[in-house]
Design an enzyme around this catalytic site. Structure first.
Site, mmCIF file in Angstrom:
data_model
loop_
_atom_site.group_PDB
_atom_site.id
_atom_site.type_symbol
_atom_site.label_atom_id
_atom_site.label_comp_id
_atom_site.label_asym_id
_atom_site.label_seq_id
_atom_site.Cartn_x
_atom_site.Cartn_y
_atom_site.Cartn_z
ATOM 1 N N THR A 192 0.855 -1.201 0.000
ATOM 2 C CA THR A 192 0.000 0.000 0.000
ATOM 3 C C THR A 192 0.884 1.242 0.000
ATOM 4 O O THR A 192 0.587 2.221 -0.693
ATOM 5 C CB THR A 192 -0.928 -0.003 1.227
ATOM 6 O OG1 THR A 192 -1.670 -1.229 1.215
ATOM 7 C CG2 THR A 192 -1.896 1.159 1.194
ATOM 8 N N HIS A 212 2.177 1.867 -3.440
ATOM 9 C CA HIS A 212 1.103 2.445 -4.248
ATOM 10 C C HIS A 212 0.939 3.941 -3.940
ATOM 11 O O HIS A 212 0.895 4.765 -4.857
ATOM 12 C CB HIS A 212 -0.189 1.665 -3.921
ATOM 13 C CG HIS A 212 -1.432 2.199 -4.565
ATOM 14 N ND1 HIS A 212 -2.000 1.614 -5.674
ATOM 15 C CD2 HIS A 212 -2.227 3.254 -4.236
ATOM 16 C CE1 HIS A 212 -3.096 2.295 -6.009
ATOM 17 N NE2 HIS A 212 -3.255 3.295 -5.142
ATOM 18 N N GLU A 213 0.886 4.276 -2.650
ATOM 19 C CA GLU A 213 0.673 5.685 -2.278
ATOM 20 C C GLU A 213 1.882 6.543 -2.655
ATOM 21 O O GLU A 213 1.724 7.680 -3.103
ATOM 22 C CB GLU A 213 0.379 5.809 -0.775
ATOM 23 C CG GLU A 213 -0.866 5.061 -0.292
ATOM 24 C CD GLU A 213 -2.132 5.385 -1.064
ATOM 25 O OE1 GLU A 213 -2.190 6.441 -1.720
ATOM 26 O OE2 GLU A 213 -3.071 4.562 -1.038
ATOM 27 N N HIS A 258 1.538 7.567 -6.197
ATOM 28 C CA HIS A 258 0.744 8.800 -6.383
ATOM 29 C C HIS A 258 1.595 10.023 -6.054
ATOM 30 O O HIS A 258 1.549 11.031 -6.738
ATOM 31 C CB HIS A 258 -0.468 8.810 -5.443
ATOM 32 C CG HIS A 258 -1.562 7.851 -5.817
ATOM 33 N ND1 HIS A 258 -2.056 7.743 -7.078
ATOM 34 C CD2 HIS A 258 -2.270 6.961 -5.042
ATOM 35 C CE1 HIS A 258 -3.030 6.840 -7.091
ATOM 36 N NE2 HIS A 258 -3.177 6.340 -5.867
#
Ligand SMILES: [Zn+2]
Length: 612
Positions: free
Chosen positions: A222, A225-226, A229
């Site tokens: 996670t 993934h963040e 961004h």
């Protein structure tokens, strides 16, 4: 999508399985809110996308960009107050994924599209005030649950200089699927000018790394993934089945050409999924992409197109953060290694008696990690070894397995001790012979970023009072002394000691009389008996040696240098009983440290002398 989330492992000793809808990431809904509040972000987004669309794909190896990271743990002393080890593990996964490191999941993809992002993350070693840090801020707050941007103001470092990662127990899902669990969310680079003080990533504590307090279904990805961004990437399902041709792939969807469009977020690991058939050529979804929502063990790649996009956006929105100047300010060299820092100004010998009302201003820190209702380590103002003050964990309240509470010392410079020794007293009782508590003592020379286990004391050894089901309060003879030889670490100039109690059905424990000094040897004893003194010390020219001799005996006193070479014989004769003062002229000596060596018929000792 249903996923099993494992919570509260340590508190109950068993897995508490909760079945709830998991929404991996709330970045999109948070972004919509941001644009409503700050319309300028839309123009910044257009500017970023335009820059990215013009960037040619580059396979060339560039310079690695190192990014200083700070973790802000917003906690209630609960399980969300995750350990440094777990945070280090989160950084490990992040770097393996971003660097496509051989031998890790991140390096496992054989897809020719896979990119090494040439970005690495490093825990900051200096804070914005230039003071040493382990890159972790632990903030006690009752608002560790249901967190959103408001919680970020509890702890924040300039986002132009540090990658801020806030770690909380749970994240608010307002605006998302009702009843869903949000694992994390990020701000895009093009939000930084409008939303500087919230820039970074918000994470659930149980998504950090793959050890200790984690939900293993995501395998720590996670954060990957963040962070994706945060360097400028959209979800591949951005806009649904659009941007699938060579003429619109740079302006629609995720605005990356080598990621086929995806209709909606992927769940599980459907490797042959092809949710959009209007792309040219019609390719299956890239479900292994970190920016989709597949399971952690399914994801293993960023693409070259994604790297190109990030490489184009970063210099326009985040160039300062990985600049050499900024890295230096964060205590990191341009090659990603840590810069040596000056010695702590707290020098050994050092003593702490825990007689203060609180730890504020002492340099000591609590790092409790406990279940609701536990007391953790606290200053205790009623129980103590000599005076009424100690560090206590009223552990009898903790009849749960594996609760881990800790506290740590200030950073200490022990380099001026020849035989540095840590000693402390502990008082502890078991409930019964099944009590499995253990106390572990860790030391660190880098502010706690990494640690060495110096000693483990199991409950049987630790037990200094009789087994009892009633709360244990020690009598004066129910304390045990422990010593740890720190000689292997005598070059540590920022030594931090951390005591960690792992609870397992035991009783209360108290720690007192923390010392780092040199052991009282026979020589030290002799020195005391003789009331040996040397003054002034440091000496500029003339000094006096003074001692009391309790019997007629032969005494030899020599001045030797640090190599052990005799410089001067001061006394070598039969010395009669009584007090003696001997003048010592050091005018001809070069400045530095010398040793006064005293030999009597009872033994010998050495006394350090400074010549200025
Ligand atoms: Zn996302």
């Amino acid at each position: 999508m249903k996923k099993k989330i494992f919570l509260a492992v340590a508190c109950l000793g068993t897995f508490w399985v909760q079945s709830q809808v998991v929404v991996k990431c709330a970045t999109d809904e948070m972004f919509l809110e941001s644009v409503k509040q700050f319309p300028a972000i839309q123009l910044e987004e257009q500017r970023a996308n335009e820059i990215a669309s013009k960037a040619p794909i580059q396979n060339k190896k560039a310079t690695i960009r190192y990014i200083p990271v700070v973790f802000h743990i917003i906690h209630k002393f609960g399980l969300e107050n995750i350990s440094q080890t777990q945070l280090n593990d989160a950084i490990r996964v992040l770097n393996e994924d971003f660097r496509k490191l051989v031998g890790t999941n991140g390096g496992s993809s054989t897809d020719p599209l896979t990119a090494d992002f040439e970005i690495e993350f490093r825990l900051a070693q200096l804070n914005p005030n230039g003071l040493p840090t382990n890159g972790v801020n632990r903030i006690y707050s009752l608002n560790a649950d249901n967190a959103r941007d408001a919680q970020k103001s509890l702890s924040y470092w300039d986002a132009r200089k540090y990658f801020n990662v806030w770690v909380v127990n749970t994240i608010n899902n307002t605006g998302g699927t009702p009843g869903s669990i949000v694992l994390g969310y990020a701000q895009f680079p093009f939000q930084i000018n409008s939303q500087t003080s919230t820039d970074g990533v918000m994470m659930r504590a149980d998504q950090m790394g793959v050890i200790e307090n984690v939900d293993v279904s995501q395998l720590g990805r996670t954060l990957t993934h963040e962070a994706g961004h945060w360097v400028g990437l959209y979800h591949p399902f951005q806009g649904g089945c659009v941007g699938g041709t060579s003429s619109n792939c740079l302006s629609q969807g995720d605005q990356v050409c080598d990621t086929p469009p995806v209709s909606t977020a992927t769940t599980g690991c459907p490797t042959s999924r092809n949710s959009c058939t209007n792309d040219v050529p019609n390719l299956p979804d890239l479900v292994k992409n970190y920016m989709d929502y597949a399971d952690g063990n399914c994801m293993n790649m960023f693409t070259k197109g994604q790297k190109t996009r990030a490489d184009a956006i970063l210099p326009n929105f985040r160039s300062n953060i990985y600049s050499t100047t900024n890295l230096t300010a964060a205590g990191i060299n341009a090659d990603g290694t840590y810069r040596p820092l000056p010695s702590s100004n707290v020098k050994a010998p050092y003593y702490f008696g825990f007689n203060q009302a609180s730890l504020a201003g002492t340099g000591w820190n609590l790092e409790n990690y406990m279940c609701p209702g536990d007391s953790g380590w606290q200053i205790n103002n009623t129980v103590g070894l000599v005076s009424s003050g100690s560090m206590a964990a009223l552990n009898i309240k903790t009849w749960r397995t594996n609760v881990r509470n800790a506290f740590s010392s200030p950073n200490l410079d022990i380099t001026n001790l020849a035989a540095p020794t840590l000693s402390f007293y502990a008082a502890y009782a078991r409930r019964s012979s099944v009590s499995g508590d253990r106390l572990r003592v860790f030391i660190s020379n880098n502010f706690g970023r990494t640690e060495i286990l110096a000693r483990t004391i199991l409950s049987a050894e630790m037990s200094s009072g009789a087994n009892s089901l009633d709360p244990f309060t020690p009598a004066s003879n129910e304390w045990k002394k422990y010593t740890i030889d720190l000689s292997p670490y005598k070059n540590f100039n920022n030594l931090r000691v951390r005591f960690e109690l792992q609870s397992l059905r035991g009783n209360n424990i108290y720690i007192d009389d923390f010392r780092i000094d040199e052991p009282t040897s026979l020589g030290e004893q002799l020195k005391r008996e003789m009331q040996f003194q040397l003054f002034p010390n440091p000496s500029k020219g003339l000094s006096t040696i003074s001692f009391s001799n309790e019997q007629n005996q032969s005494i030899a006193i020599d001045l030797i240098d640090l190599q052990g070479k005799k410089i001067l014989n001061i006394v070598n004769r039969l010395v009669e009983v009584g007090n003696h003062d001997i003048e010592l002229d050091v005018n001809n000596l070069q400045s530095g440290i010398y040793l006064v060596q005293v030999k009597t018929e009872k033994g010998m000792f050495i006394h350090k002398m400074w010549v200025e």
